[in-house]
Enzyme design. Sequence first.
Site, short mmCIF file in Angstrom:
data_model
loop_
_atom_site.label_atom_id
_atom_site.label_comp_id
_atom_site.label_asym_id
_atom_site.label_seq_id
_atom_site.Cartn_x
_atom_site.Cartn_y
_atom_site.Cartn_z
N THR A 136 -23.05 91.09 53.47
CA THR A 136 -23.84 91.68 52.38
C THR A 136 -25.25 91.96 52.87
O THR A 136 -25.80 91.19 53.66
CB THR A 136 -23.88 90.70 51.19
OG1 THR A 136 -22.56 90.57 50.65
CG2 THR A 136 -24.80 91.20 50.09
N GLU B 225 -21.26 84.17 51.58
CA GLU B 225 -21.34 84.52 53.00
C GLU B 225 -20.99 83.31 53.87
O GLU B 225 -20.33 83.44 54.89
CB GLU B 225 -22.75 85.03 53.33
CG GLU B 225 -23.04 86.40 52.75
CD GLU B 225 -24.50 86.80 52.86
OE1 GLU B 225 -24.78 88.01 52.78
OE2 GLU B 225 -25.37 85.92 53.02
#
Length: 223
Positions: free
Chosen positions: A25, A102
């Site tokens: 991201t 993440e």
Amino acid sequence: MNMKQLAAEKAVEYVKDGMCIGLGTGSTAYWAIRKIGERVREGLTVQAVATSKASEKLAREQGIPLVPFDRLNRLDLTIDGADELDRGLHLIKGGGGALLREKIVAFHSKEMIVIADESKLVDKLGSFPLPVEIVPFANEWTMATLAEMGAKPMLRTEDEHIFVTDNGNYIADCRFGIIDNPAELQRKLLALPGVVDNGLFIGLAARAVIGHSDGKVTVLERE
């Protein structure tokens, strides 16, 4: 081509046919997803998971096949950006607010490649404020405890409202100053009730691909 795009497109060369991959991201991962999409349209076969709603949306637009997490046990490779990294490949992540997802995806990957422009490579972490994901309940107490640890925490806002992660939590951006021992700081933060996780990624990145202003790309590998 900008430095982030240079690094991202170099990193995508590590994606091989048949791999299960994690999509990061942020502004650098954006370029990686775009390049993977281009390769998929040229015939590359991959299965992917995304670390945020924004990356999931971009992946779908690019035609990258996304699969549910329960259909995969482990990923071959994750490509993601970083807000800061040192030469030992310790990272600060979470500027985009997706640090927990993440970290989960990076942990379950055989290899994590971090992509960044040259400005993100530092001798020691700490110039970039460390994002700490906290639960909304009694967040005032959690913020006070972070301050007692020596941080200068600020609750992240967006459009004058408290920023809420994809997981429904808040982010405390903490200025600790130079971080001499990232692993020790991570351990202390994870011991605090109210802290979900933090943006220190220790021992997760296998290599870093760095884009430079002169158009060159360098690759650092963890020893």
